[in-house]
Scaffold this active site. Structure first.
Site: not given
Ligand code: GLY
Ligand code: MN
Ligand code: MN
Length: 435
Positions: A36, A240, A257, A268, A347, A351, A358, A381, A385, A403, A405
């Site tokens: 529930d 991730h 992150d 973010d 990557h 974004h 995103h 960002e 790695y 990273r 960001e």
């Molecule tokens: N936390 C998701 C990104 O950095 O795109």
């Molecule tokens: Mn991001």
């Molecule tokens: Mn991020």
């Protein structure tokens, strides 16, 4: 966000749609977690952007120029019993009085009323494939209307993807959207800063996560924009990683992150720092390289520059640095052309950011990267790695993921780093962690 702003957005969209058209938008469904128990309700970003209405089981119709009213909101009826359990329902009166609908009907009447509205229109603006139930209704309404064609009933001739227009609107943030995003970024930045002062060897990744959630919540941002990533040592090389279950070890870096959501706007932010407060030499060398790449990318953020200019700058800086450190061998320009940096940086550099982490909006127009313009918000960002056991890589670099960001608004003459309160130079970080 004020009612005036939601109204202005509906007007703007209706102006683009023109006469003889209808836009139809469904609210997000509630989602069951188990038994529930439901997930906390999150309105659909497109729907909320135009309505400011945060209840489930609703459909908005916009019909520019319709005499009896242009904005029709189908929503739940008031129900005293239900409201005792789950809280207030706006109902039809509330939809008109509080949410500025010109007219409102019970959602249970959708099937009777909406097809008749469709019959009056040439063009239907609708995002197909997002709401399976409404998709099905839609196709049965259209075939109903078609079957009546011989008795003179008119069938809409054109179906147009609504997302394109709407998402272009969402890409340019208004003054009040920018205010919300600035706040969201400030809250998350403060939480990141707190983690730097709390971190010490031996604590668990989830303890830092808990502090992050606590700091955001107590400042009013009770939802996260996405699941926080807290990765110590080699875990930081898993892009991730969300287990957040390991112990943070002396001598490792930790990558966090995490960003909160405030009034349905996301932040973010990523920061990486040494678990024990002091960078080792190889860590500092890689960290400074990522920071230089990030700063080079941010330098490209001004109106008129192409969206991918920051990525190009980041990649150039990273590649040159990797050659200097002996992690790549060869001519930097050639290595960039051959994308050799992808071994360590796989990557994109960022974004769009907005109601969705995103966020929506095209990155290219007619095959060309779009130009940056005031009011756009994006992340920058870059990262590096280097997993344990990386072939051909000296041991001292292994098990490091970095990273950095930030969330950045394009302004008339450059940019504003909304997340600037989160420390990121080596000196600042070591200073806070020593205190
Ligand atoms: N936390 C998701 C990104 O950095 O795109
Ligand atoms: Mn991001
Ligand atoms: Mn991020």
């Amino acid at each position: 966000m004020t009612q005036t702003e939601f109204k202005r957005r509906r007007r703007q969209l209706m102006r683009m749609m023109g006469k003889d058209s209808i836009a139809i938008l469904p609210a997000a469904a509630t989602r069951v977690r188990n038994g529930d128990v439901h997930y906390p309700y999150r309105p659909d970003s497109d729907f909320y952007y135009l309505t400011g209405f945060a209840e489930p089981e609703a459909v908005a119709a916009l019909i520019p120029g319709r005499k009896q009213g242009e904005y029709i909101l189908f929503c739940r009826e008031k129900d005293a019993d239900k409201e005792r359990w789950d809280g207030a329902i706006a109902g039809q009166e509330g939809a008109v009085e509080k949410y500025g609908a010109d007219d409102s009907f019970p959602i249970t009447d959708l099937n009777d009323i909406l097809p008749r509205m469709l019959e009056q229109c040439e063009r239907v603006y609708y995002a197909m494939g997002c709401d399976p139930d409404l998709d099905q209704n839609m196709s049965s309404w259209i075939s109903q209307i078609r079957s009546k064609a011989r008795s003179g009933v008119h069938t809409p001739q054109e179906f147009i993807a609504l997302d394109h227009y709407l998402h272009d609107m969402r890409l340019y943030k208004s003054r009040s959207e920018i205010a919300a995003m600035r706040k969201a970024a400030k809250i998350a930045a403060a939480a990141h800063k707190r983690l730097m002062s709390e971190c010490r060897p031996g604590i668990k990744e989830y303890q830092l996560e808990a502090s992050f959630l606590h700091e955001c919540s107590r400042r009013g941002a009770r939802q996260q924009a996405y699941s926080p990533i807290v990765g110590g040592g080699n875990n930081a090389t898993v892009l991730h990683y969300v287990d957040n279950s390991d112990k943070l070890e002396n001598g490792d870096l930790v990558l966090i992150d995490a960003g909160c959501e405030l009034d349905y706007y996301a932040s973010d932010i990523t920061r990486t720092f040494p678990v024990n407060g002091k960078f080792t030499q190889p860590q500092a060398q890689l960290y400074q390289l990522v920071l230089n790449a990030q700063l080079a990318a941010i330098k490209q953020l001004k109106p008129g520059n192409a969206y991918n200019a920051p990525h190009k700058a980041a990649v150039r800086t990273l590649t040159r640095g990797l050659v200097k450190l002996g992690l790549l061998k060869g001519q930097p320009a050639k290595l960039v052309r051959e994308e050799k940096y992808k071994k360590f940086f796989m990557h994109g550099t960022g974004h769009w950011l907005g109601m969705d982490v995103h966020d929506v909006g095209d990155y290219k127009i007619d095959g060309h990267w779009r130009q940056l313009e005031p009011g756009m918000v994006l992340t920058i960002e870059p990262g590096l790695y280097i997993p344990m056991g990386s072939k051909g890589v000296a041991k001292k670099w292994q098990g490091i993921g970095i990273r950095i960001e930030d969330d950045i608004l394009i302004t008339r003459d450059g940019c504003e780093v909304l997340s600037a309160d989160a420390p990121k130079t080596i000196t600042e970080i070591e200073h806070i962690m020593a205190a």
